[in-house]
Design an enzyme around this catalytic site. Structure first.
Site, PDB file in Angstrom:
ATOM      1  N   LYS A  68       0.801  -1.222   0.000  1.00  0.00           N
ATOM      2  CA  LYS A  68       0.000   0.000   0.000  1.00  0.00           C
ATOM      3  C   LYS A  68       0.836   1.276   0.000  1.00  0.00           C
ATOM      4  O   LYS A  68       0.375   2.321  -0.470  1.00  0.00           O
ATOM      5  CB  LYS A  68      -0.963   0.007   1.188  1.00  0.00           C
ATOM      6  CG  LYS A  68      -2.069  -1.027   1.064  1.00  0.00           C
ATOM      7  CD  LYS A  68      -3.108  -0.897   2.168  1.00  0.00           C
ATOM      8  CE  LYS A  68      -4.215  -1.917   1.984  1.00  0.00           C
ATOM      9  NZ  LYS A  68      -5.320  -1.738   2.958  1.00  0.00           N
ATOM     10  N   ASP A 104      -9.982   2.881   1.465  1.00  0.00           N
ATOM     11  CA  ASP A 104     -10.059   2.332   2.820  1.00  0.00           C
ATOM     12  C   ASP A 104     -10.686   3.327   3.792  1.00  0.00           C
ATOM     13  O   ASP A 104     -11.367   2.930   4.737  1.00  0.00           O
ATOM     14  CB  ASP A 104      -8.656   1.967   3.334  1.00  0.00           C
ATOM     15  CG  ASP A 104      -8.160   0.631   2.811  1.00  0.00           C
ATOM     16  OD1 ASP A 104      -9.008  -0.216   2.446  1.00  0.00           O
ATOM     17  OD2 ASP A 104      -6.940   0.425   2.762  1.00  0.00           O
TER      18      ASP A 104
END
Length: 285
Positions: A68, A104
Site C-alpha cells: 500500500k 479504505d
C-alpha cells in the site's frame, strides 16, 4: 472479443475475498467484466504495473499488504485523500496515467457512520497498528473528530505517524505491548462517550501471531472493530462479544472500500442494502 478486468494484488493473496465480492456485483448487475486475485511480490511491482499499463482491458487493481505504500513511487498521480493518508489501496488507469486512490478511508467509516452521526461528549479510539491500513484508519477517525491513542511495536513510529497525519492534535502514542497486560485504569463511564477499539494489524490473521489484548483496557460500552478478514470471526471480536460489547468485522470495511473501487473500475454503483446480506451468505459469513 476481450473482457475488461480488474484485480487485487498482494503477497500473499490467496486468502483475499475481493474476487468474490466484485464477482458477486458483476453477476448481479449483468456487467461484462471480471475480477481476479494476482500474487505480486515486492520486487515485481514495477514490472507488473508496466505490463498492466499497456493492457487496454485492464481497469485497475486493489492493493493489499504489503504494497500500500510501496506502490506510491511507481504511480503518476495520487488522489488528494491518498496523498494525505500516504497509502494507496486502489490504482486506476486514467488517460494513460496510473492514479492512486485510497478507498479504505470511506470503507472503514461506512459501518461507523450511524454512530458518528450522533452527538457525543467525547470521542476516543484506541487503534492498534501503524501500517498502511492504520494510516487510513487514523485519517478517517481524525476527520470524524475522534481523539486517537495509537499503539505500535515502536511507539516512536506511532508518534511520528500521528504528527504526520494529525499535527497539533491531542492524540497519543503508546507501545502495543501496553495492551497485553491487565490495567486498573478508571475509564470515563458517562453517557454520551464514544469509545472504539480497532485492530488495524495483521495479528490474529490466519498465519500470523495472535493479538495480545487484555480486556481490562476496554472502556464501558466500547465498540470493537477488527479489519482482519481471515478468519472473519477473530478472537479479538469473540472476546468483545463475550463481554457484551458491539463488534464490527473486517468484511464490513472490505465491502465498503470495494464499493468505491468497483465504481472506478466498472463505472457502475454496486448493489448494496439487502444485497449485502446475500453477499455475506455467498462469502459464508
Amino acid at each position: 472479443m476481450t473482457t475488461p478486468y480488474a484485480e487485487v494484488i498482494g503477497d500473499p493473496i490467496a486468502q483475499s475475498r475481493s474476487p468474490a465480492i466484485h464477482g458477486f456485483w458483476l453477476d448481479r448487475l449483468g456487467l461484462d467484466g471480471a475480477y481476479r486475485a494476482t500474487r505480486v511480490g515486492t520486487d515485481e511491482l514495477g514490472d507488473y504495473l508496466a505490463t498492466r499499463r499497456a493492457d487496454p482491458d485492464w481497469r485497475g487493481c486493489n492493493v493489499t499488504m504489503p504494497h500500500k505504500q510501496a506502490v506510491i513511487g511507481l504511480l503518476d498521480r495520487l488522489d488528494p485523500l491518498a496523498a494525505r493518508v500516504g497509502a494507496v489501496n486502489t490504482i486506476v488507469p486514467e488517460a494513460g496515467a496510473l492514479v492512486g486512490y485510497n478507498t479504505d478511508v470511506p470503507g472503514f467509516l461506512e459501518p461507523l457512520q450511524p454512530l458518528l452521526d450522533q452527538a457525543h461528549l467525547f470521542r476516543m479510539a484506541r487503534v492498534l497498528g501503524t501500517g498502511g491500513a492504520a494510516r487510513a484508519v487514523v485519517t478517517a477517525l481524525v476527520e470524524a473528530g475522534v481523539v486517537v491513542v495509537l499503539a505500535g511495536r515502536d511507539p516512536a513510529k506511532a508518534r511520528a505517524l500521528l504528527d504526520e497525519l494529525a499535527p497539533g492534535g491531542d492524540h497519543h502514542a503508546i507501545d502495543l505491548a501496553h495492551f497485553a497486560a491487565p490495567t486498573d485504569f478508571a475509564f470515563d463511564d458517562r453517557d454520551g462517550i464514544f469509545d472504539l477499539v480497532v485492530n488495524a494489524t495483521a495479528l490474529g490473521m490466519t498465519g500470523h501471531a495472535p493479538l495480545a489484548f487484555d480486556m481490562t483496557h476496554t472502556p464501558p460500552g466500547a465498540v470493537f472493530y477488527d479489519i482482519v478478514t481471515s478468519p472473519l470471526d477473530t478472537a479479538f471480536l469473540r472476546a468483545a462479544r463475550g463481554a457484551g460489547l458491539a463488534t464490527i468485522d473486517g468484511l464490513a470495511m472490505l465491502i465498503g472500500q470495494a464499493d468505491h473501487a468497483f465504481r472506478r473500475f466498472f463505472g457502475a454503483h454496486p448493489p448494496r442494502g439487502g444485497a449485502d446480506r446475500d453477499l455475506r451468505t455467498r462469502l459464508g459469513a
